[in-house]
Motif scaffolding. Structure first.
Motif, mmCIF file in Angstrom:
data_model
loop_
_atom_site.group_PDB
_atom_site.id
_atom_site.type_symbol
_atom_site.label_atom_id
_atom_site.label_comp_id
_atom_site.label_asym_id
_atom_site.label_seq_id
_atom_site.Cartn_x
_atom_site.Cartn_y
_atom_site.Cartn_z
ATOM 1 N N PRO A 72 -4.828 9.353 6.918
ATOM 2 C CA PRO A 72 -4.566 9.993 5.714
ATOM 3 C C PRO A 72 -4.503 11.426 5.964
ATOM 4 O O PRO A 72 -3.450 12.275 5.358
ATOM 5 N N HIS A 73 -5.169 12.243 6.930
ATOM 6 C CA HIS A 73 -5.190 13.610 7.460
ATOM 7 C C HIS A 73 -3.957 13.830 8.201
ATOM 8 O O HIS A 73 -3.415 14.984 8.227
ATOM 9 N N LEU A 74 -3.861 12.886 9.351
ATOM 10 C CA LEU A 74 -2.784 13.085 10.130
ATOM 11 C C LEU A 74 -1.562 13.057 9.479
ATOM 12 O O LEU A 74 -0.601 14.055 9.577
ATOM 13 N N VAL A 75 -1.170 12.146 8.546
ATOM 14 C CA VAL A 75 0.067 12.192 7.844
ATOM 15 C C VAL A 75 0.455 13.141 7.122
ATOM 16 O O VAL A 75 1.383 13.890 6.810
ATOM 17 N N ASP A 76 -0.962 13.634 6.306
ATOM 18 C CA ASP A 76 -0.858 14.717 5.340
ATOM 19 C C ASP A 76 -0.288 15.999 6.181
ATOM 20 O O ASP A 76 0.493 16.792 5.596
ATOM 21 N N ARG A 77 -0.869 16.046 7.252
ATOM 22 C CA ARG A 77 -0.762 17.512 7.720
ATOM 23 C C ARG A 77 0.598 17.438 8.522
ATOM 24 O O ARG A 77 1.265 18.411 8.840
ATOM 25 N N ALA A 78 0.956 16.321 8.888
ATOM 26 C CA ALA A 78 2.455 16.118 9.501
ATOM 27 C C ALA A 78 3.537 16.315 8.536
ATOM 28 O O ALA A 78 4.873 16.447 8.807
ATOM 29 N N THR A 79 3.207 16.174 7.219
ATOM 30 C CA THR A 79 4.103 16.426 6.304
ATOM 31 C C THR A 79 3.420 17.430 5.066
ATOM 32 O O THR A 79 3.582 17.247 3.896
ATOM 33 N N PRO A 80 3.562 18.629 5.620
ATOM 34 C CA PRO A 80 2.985 19.748 5.114
ATOM 35 C C PRO A 80 3.746 20.054 3.389
ATOM 36 O O PRO A 80 3.237 20.612 2.489
ATOM 37 N N ASN A 81 5.074 19.852 3.504
ATOM 38 C CA ASN A 81 5.732 20.202 2.266
ATOM 39 C C ASN A 81 6.347 18.838 1.494
ATOM 40 O O ASN A 81 7.103 19.067 0.759
ATOM 41 N N GLU B 217 -3.436 14.949 -4.413
ATOM 42 C CA GLU B 217 -4.734 14.444 -3.663
ATOM 43 C C GLU B 217 -4.464 13.271 -2.623
ATOM 44 O O GLU B 217 -3.521 12.399 -2.966
ATOM 45 N N ASN B 218 -5.074 13.247 -1.358
ATOM 46 C CA ASN B 218 -4.677 11.860 -0.529
ATOM 47 C C ASN B 218 -5.695 10.841 -1.150
ATOM 48 O O ASN B 218 -6.894 10.898 -1.327
ATOM 49 N N LYS B 219 -4.894 9.686 -1.555
ATOM 50 C CA LYS B 219 -5.876 8.389 -1.917
ATOM 51 C C LYS B 219 -6.626 7.868 -0.423
ATOM 52 O O LYS B 219 -5.858 7.816 0.512
ATOM 53 N N PRO B 220 -7.608 7.350 -0.872
ATOM 54 C CA PRO B 220 -8.479 6.669 0.566
ATOM 55 C C PRO B 220 -7.678 5.428 0.827
ATOM 56 O O PRO B 220 -7.312 4.913 -0.043
ATOM 57 N N VAL B 221 -8.148 5.089 1.967
ATOM 58 C CA VAL B 221 -7.604 3.682 2.475
ATOM 59 C C VAL B 221 -8.691 3.096 3.066
ATOM 60 O O VAL B 221 -9.519 3.552 3.814
ATOM 61 N N SER B 222 -8.986 1.836 2.953
ATOM 62 C CA SER B 222 -9.899 0.845 3.502
ATOM 63 C C SER B 222 -9.664 0.535 4.650
ATOM 64 O O SER B 222 -8.550 0.412 5.157
ATOM 65 N N PRO B 223 -10.776 0.263 5.785
ATOM 66 C CA PRO B 223 -10.263 -0.380 6.811
ATOM 67 C C PRO B 223 -9.707 -1.739 6.655
ATOM 68 O O PRO B 223 -8.741 -1.888 7.681
ATOM 69 N N ALA C 135 0.898 -1.297 -0.008
ATOM 70 C CA ALA C 135 0.028 0.079 0.050
ATOM 71 C C ALA C 135 0.889 1.275 -0.022
ATOM 72 O O ALA C 135 0.374 2.229 0.364
ATOM 73 N N GLY C 136 2.081 1.168 -0.346
ATOM 74 C CA GLY C 136 2.912 2.337 -0.597
ATOM 75 C C GLY C 136 2.449 3.411 -1.039
ATOM 76 O O GLY C 136 2.751 4.522 -1.039
ATOM 77 N N ASP C 137 1.850 3.094 -2.490
ATOM 78 C CA ASP C 137 1.234 4.401 -3.439
ATOM 79 C C ASP C 137 0.088 5.043 -2.558
ATOM 80 O O ASP C 137 -0.088 6.420 -2.596
ATOM 81 N N ILE C 138 -0.652 4.493 -1.606
ATOM 82 C CA ILE C 138 -1.675 5.233 -0.735
ATOM 83 C C ILE C 138 -0.867 6.007 0.342
ATOM 84 O O ILE C 138 -1.111 7.052 0.232
ATOM 85 N N VAL C 139 0.029 5.445 0.903
ATOM 86 C CA VAL C 139 0.682 6.201 2.098
ATOM 87 C C VAL C 139 1.551 7.409 1.403
ATOM 88 O O VAL C 139 1.785 8.652 1.868
ATOM 89 N N SER C 140 1.997 7.153 0.194
ATOM 90 C CA SER C 140 2.832 8.101 -0.554
ATOM 91 C C SER C 140 2.022 9.394 -0.909
ATOM 92 O O SER C 140 2.435 10.558 -0.956
#
Length: 148
Positions: free
Chosen positions: A105-114, A64-70, A52-57
């Motif tokens: 997705p939002h936590l990781v996105d906000r922790a990596t703003p650049n 755009e943040n890709k969604p991740v399933s439960p 799932a590397g493409d998702i977290v990347s």
């Protein structure tokens, strides 16, 4: 209402105990990431190892943040870990994995703003929560508008 409560209610998630339980789940997600071997870097590595590397990347990148399933969250973290966290939170495992799928997705996105992972690989509660200030409104927008 705290920022965590606002985030939780915007996600439409609640626990049997009410809004405070949702806040605890979000805080638990941050704590879980920080307690990974390698912190955020370790979590990213686990996503890559589980295919799932493409998702977290996408969460790290500026697009755009890709969604991740439960199910993917459970696969990456491990069913035992999800069950352990769910037990601590007092919710069923599938509810916890769904919450993590919404929040990570939002936590990781906000922790990596650049588009860069912090050198120490830890989510800083103060800076992440500060950048989450507009997140409640973000959930009403499409992911493509997140950097607007």
């Amino acid at each position: 209402m705290s920022l965590l409560d606002t985030l939780a209610s915007s996600l439409g998630k609640s626990s049997p105990e009410g809004g405070g339980g949702s806040s605890a789940l979000i805080a638990m997600a941050m704590e879980f990431v920080n307690n990974q071997p390698g912190g955020l870097n370790g979590l990213i590595q686990r996503f890559h190892e589980q295919g799932a590397g493409d998702i977290v990347s996408s969460w790290i990148g500026t697009g755009e943040n890709k969604p991740v399933s439960p199910d993917t969250v459970t696969n990456v973290l491990g069913a035992d870990k999800v069950d352990e966290l769910a037990q601590k939170a007092g919710v069923p495992g599938d509810q916890l994995s769904g919450m993590l799928a919404s929040v990570l997705p939002h936590l990781v996105d906000r922790a990596t703003p650049n588009g860069e992972v912090p050198a120490e690989g830890k989510l800083d509660l103060t800076s992440v929560l500060g950048s989450l200030g507009g997140l409640a409104g973000l959930f009403g927008k499409s992911e493509g508008d997140k950097n607007a």
